[in-house]
Design a protein around this motif. Structure first.
Motif, PDB file in Angstrom:
ATOM      1  N   HIS A   2      10.929 -10.168  55.956  1.00  0.00           N
ATOM      2  CA  HIS A   2      11.922  -9.395  56.236  1.00  0.00           C
ATOM      3  C   HIS A   2      12.435  -8.452  55.425  1.00  0.00           C
ATOM      4  O   HIS A   2      11.891  -8.209  54.340  1.00  0.00           O
ATOM      5  CB  HIS A   2      13.178 -10.825  55.922  1.00  0.00           C
ATOM      6  N   LEU A   3      13.128  -7.611  55.972  1.00  0.00           N
ATOM      7  CA  LEU A   3      13.735  -6.375  55.292  1.00  0.00           C
ATOM      8  C   LEU A   3      14.814  -6.909  54.267  1.00  0.00           C
ATOM      9  O   LEU A   3      15.696  -7.290  54.518  1.00  0.00           O
ATOM     10  CB  LEU A   3      14.342  -5.194  55.976  1.00  0.00           C
ATOM     11  N   VAL A  52      15.005 -21.965  56.513  1.00  0.00           N
ATOM     12  CA  VAL A  52      13.714 -20.909  55.907  1.00  0.00           C
ATOM     13  C   VAL A  52      12.931 -21.716  54.929  1.00  0.00           C
ATOM     14  O   VAL A  52      13.200 -22.485  54.112  1.00  0.00           O
ATOM     15  CB  VAL A  52      14.495 -19.626  55.276  1.00  0.00           C
ATOM     16  N   ARG A  53      11.541 -21.430  55.175  1.00  0.00           N
ATOM     17  CA  ARG A  53      10.431 -21.931  54.105  1.00  0.00           C
ATOM     18  C   ARG A  53       9.471 -20.948  54.098  1.00  0.00           C
ATOM     19  O   ARG A  53       9.093 -20.124  54.813  1.00  0.00           O
ATOM     20  CB  ARG A  53       9.693 -23.191  54.944  1.00  0.00           C
ATOM     21  N   PHE A  54       9.256 -20.897  52.616  1.00  0.00           N
ATOM     22  CA  PHE A  54       8.082 -20.074  51.968  1.00  0.00           C
ATOM     23  C   PHE A  54       7.227 -20.610  51.955  1.00  0.00           C
ATOM     24  O   PHE A  54       6.767 -21.610  51.475  1.00  0.00           O
ATOM     25  CB  PHE A  54       8.963 -19.261  50.912  1.00  0.00           C
ATOM     26  N   GLU A  62      19.614 -17.389  47.301  1.00  0.00           N
ATOM     27  CA  GLU A  62      20.111 -17.385  48.840  1.00  0.00           C
ATOM     28  C   GLU A  62      20.804 -16.277  49.090  1.00  0.00           C
ATOM     29  O   GLU A  62      20.976 -16.228  50.514  1.00  0.00           O
ATOM     30  CB  GLU A  62      20.630 -18.929  48.669  1.00  0.00           C
ATOM     31  N   ASP A  63      21.754 -15.629  48.300  1.00  0.00           N
ATOM     32  CA  ASP A  63      22.291 -14.518  48.846  1.00  0.00           C
ATOM     33  C   ASP A  63      21.551 -13.440  49.297  1.00  0.00           C
ATOM     34  O   ASP A  63      21.730 -12.628  50.245  1.00  0.00           O
ATOM     35  CB  ASP A  63      23.226 -14.068  47.717  1.00  0.00           C
ATOM     36  N   ASN A  64      20.360 -13.101  48.783  1.00  0.00           N
ATOM     37  CA  ASN A  64      19.262 -12.387  49.003  1.00  0.00           C
ATOM     38  C   ASN A  64      18.602 -12.704  50.304  1.00  0.00           C
ATOM     39  O   ASN A  64      18.269 -11.960  51.241  1.00  0.00           O
ATOM     40  CB  ASN A  64      18.333 -12.063  48.081  1.00  0.00           C
ATOM     41  N   ILE A  65      18.486 -13.971  50.668  1.00  0.00           N
ATOM     42  CA  ILE A  65      17.627 -14.450  51.815  1.00  0.00           C
ATOM     43  C   ILE A  65      18.518 -13.999  53.065  1.00  0.00           C
ATOM     44  O   ILE A  65      18.219 -13.665  54.139  1.00  0.00           O
ATOM     45  CB  ILE A  65      17.435 -15.798  51.543  1.00  0.00           C
ATOM     46  N   GLN A  66      19.861 -14.433  52.903  1.00  0.00           N
ATOM     47  CA  GLN A  66      21.000 -14.299  53.797  1.00  0.00           C
ATOM     48  C   GLN A  66      21.151 -12.662  54.040  1.00  0.00           C
ATOM     49  O   GLN A  66      21.007 -12.278  55.246  1.00  0.00           O
ATOM     50  CB  GLN A  66      22.286 -14.717  53.714  1.00  0.00           C
ATOM     51  N   GLU A  99      25.098 -21.040  57.737  1.00  0.00           N
ATOM     52  CA  GLU A  99      24.576 -22.055  56.677  1.00  0.00           C
ATOM     53  C   GLU A  99      23.133 -21.731  56.511  1.00  0.00           C
ATOM     54  O   GLU A  99      22.419 -21.726  57.496  1.00  0.00           O
ATOM     55  CB  GLU A  99      24.886 -23.395  57.405  1.00  0.00           C
ATOM     56  N   LEU A 100      22.740 -21.502  55.430  1.00  0.00           N
ATOM     57  CA  LEU A 100      21.471 -21.245  54.828  1.00  0.00           C
ATOM     58  C   LEU A 100      20.754 -22.328  54.272  1.00  0.00           C
ATOM     59  O   LEU A 100      21.340 -23.095  53.365  1.00  0.00           O
ATOM     60  CB  LEU A 100      21.152 -20.194  54.136  1.00  0.00           C
TER      61      LEU A 100
END
Length: 120
Positions: A2-3, A52-54, A62-66, A99-100
């Motif tokens: 993801h960017l 999401v799974r890494f 989580e803020d960066n993932i969203q 919802e993440l």
């Protein structure tokens, strides 16, 4: 991949714009392939669940993932000025609750998107 904001922070605006556009087009193709091009159009408020799974067990913000998934969210909403899928009307806080869920790893990297219409 993801960017992320960190990956694009120091890029020239034109380079960043091309990367974002390419990411949105790639996501639109993935959505069309996964759904045979038939996806619902929600006209009311929606709950957007991103699971999401890494591949590893590192902690992630989580803020960066969203933020990294924001291009995908923008591609799903109705947008007259850019190509979009038009799945839901608006991604504002009033109309789209995100919802993440970060699934514990390790395992194959994946992102599962679930959209549900919410009753007012």
């Amino acid at each position: 991949m993801h960017l992320t904001e960190n990956a694009t922070r120091r890029l020239h605006w034109a380079v960043k714009h091309r990367l974002v556009k390419a990411e949105r087009e790639r996501f639109a193709w993935l959505m069309q392939a996964a759904t045979s091009g038939e996806y619902p159009a929600f006209r009311g408020p929606v709950l957007l669940r991103l699971a999401v799974r890494f591949q590893d067990r590192r902690r992630r913000d989580e803020d960066n993932i969203q933020q990294a998934l924001k291009n995908w969210i923008d591609t799903m909403r109705v947008n007259d000025s850019e190509p979009s899928l038009g799945i839901f009307l608006d991604d504002s806080a009033q109309n789209c609750h995100v919802e993440l869920v970060v699934e514990p790893g390790p395992g194959p990297e994946r992102t599962i998107i679930t959209i549900e219409e919410v009753q007012r």
